[in-house]
Design a protein around this motif. Structure first.
Motif, PDB file in Angstrom:
ATOM      1  N   HIS A   1       0.831  -1.202   0.000  1.00  0.00           N
ATOM      2  CA  HIS A   1       0.000   0.000   0.000  1.00  0.00           C
ATOM      3  C   HIS A   1       0.866   1.253   0.000  1.00  0.00           C
ATOM      4  CE1 HIS A   1      -3.796  -2.024   0.291  1.00  0.00           C
ATOM      5  NE2 HIS A   1      -3.361  -2.745   1.308  1.00  0.00           N
TER       6      HIS A   1
ATOM      7  N   HIS B   1      -1.697   2.789  -8.237  1.00  0.00           N
ATOM      8  CA  HIS B   1      -2.118   2.005  -7.074  1.00  0.00           C
ATOM      9  C   HIS B   1      -3.342   2.645  -6.409  1.00  0.00           C
ATOM     10  CE1 HIS B   1      -1.842  -0.513  -3.476  1.00  0.00           C
ATOM     11  NE2 HIS B   1      -2.217   0.591  -2.830  1.00  0.00           N
TER      12      HIS B   1
ATOM     13  N   CYS C   1      -6.984   0.969  -5.537  1.00  0.00           N
ATOM     14  CA  CYS C   1      -6.997   0.421  -4.167  1.00  0.00           C
ATOM     15  C   CYS C   1      -7.999   1.171  -3.304  1.00  0.00           C
ATOM     16  CB  CYS C   1      -5.611   0.486  -3.554  1.00  0.00           C
ATOM     17  SG  CYS C   1      -5.588  -0.072  -1.832  1.00  0.00           S
TER      18      CYS C   1
HETATM   19 ZN    ZN Z   1      -3.430   0.372  -1.225  1.00  0.00          ZN
END
Ligand code: ZN
Length: 253
Positions: free
Chosen positions: A3, A25, A29
């Motif tokens: 993350h 990302h 996410c």
């Molecule tokens: Zn993430």
């Protein structure tokens, strides 16, 4: 899945551009996007845009922690979320616990304090608040003149500069590159046996990041060596300039 780190989340919350990988990302996410949204509401509120910001009132201990973390003046030690009270100064602790039980009415001033306090719940949020405060001024914490060793005439100076994010850099100035090979900068222990290489510099002023784990008290000597192009990573034993860092007193005013 890796993350986003807190700094990147903060950047996103501050609407700063991200590098491509981080942006890709973030777009994909939910967890990171939700973190950014949450922090963004804090940022908006701290900027005075309260619409859409989700806020909660922190415990007074949070203010105490902020007060300590930011090194604020004693006059500011009272939780700004508490109600003014004639006896508050005399009995701050009991007064604060009573105040906490009351329902609070928020005004913009209190909201700013509240979101600042709430932001302390995450490292990334703290970073964001620091960015929102007056632009962090780099502080010189140590300095040294650099004097030439035998056979050299160049002069120089070195300063250790910290910024609000805790990163230390060595800003080094060398009047002239007199190395036969290349100039490498080292932080060396007083016994001249242990040392860290910080990087390669030419003439003029360069900025080199000092790794977090390096204890400047244990490695106070700044040394510029003349390194031959022999592929040997160790110090050549030939030093061009050297000086010992001394702590720089905080400047008044
Ligand atoms: Zn993430």
């Amino acid at each position: 899945m890796q993350h986003l780190d807190p700094g990147t989340v903060s950047m996103a919350a501050l609407d700063e551009p991200l590098d491509t990988d981080s942006q890709v990302h973030l777009d994909g996410c939910d967890a990171c996007a939700s973190e950014v949204r949450e922090l963004n509401s804090v940022v908006l509120a701290a900027r005075g845009d309260f619409a859409g910001a989700t806020l909660e009132s922190p415990d007074s201990q949070v203010w105490a922690a902020i007060h300590q973390e930011l090194g604020l003046q004693p006059a500011l030690s009272t939780d700004p979320l508490t109600y003014p009270s004639p006896v508050q100064d005399a009995t701050p602790v009991s007064e604060l616990s009573q105040v906490r039980a009351k329902k609070r009415t928020f005004t913009p001033k209190f909201l700013i304090a509240a979101v600042t306090a709430g932001a302390l719940t995450g490292a990334g949020a703290l970073w964001a608040v620091q960015q929102l405060q007056a632009e962090v001024t780099p502080t010189v914490v140590a300095q040294s003149q650099l004097d030439p060793l035998d056979g050299f005439t160049a002069a120089g100076s070195a300063s250790v500069v910290t910024t609000g994010d805790g990163v230390r850099t060595l800003q080094i100035t060398v009047t002239e590159d007199q190395a036969e090979g290349y100039q490498e900068v080292w932080l060396i222990a007083p016994d001249l046996a242990q040392m860290y290489s910080l990087g390669v510099v030419g003439g003029g002023t360069s900025s080199l990041v000092i790794p977090d784990h390096v204890d400047l008290a244990a490695f106070p000597i700044v040394d510029v060596s003349d390194e031959p192009l022999d592929g040997d990573p160790l110090h050549s034993g030939v030093s061009v300039l050297r000086g010992t860092l001394a702590a720089q007193a905080a400047q008044a005013g």
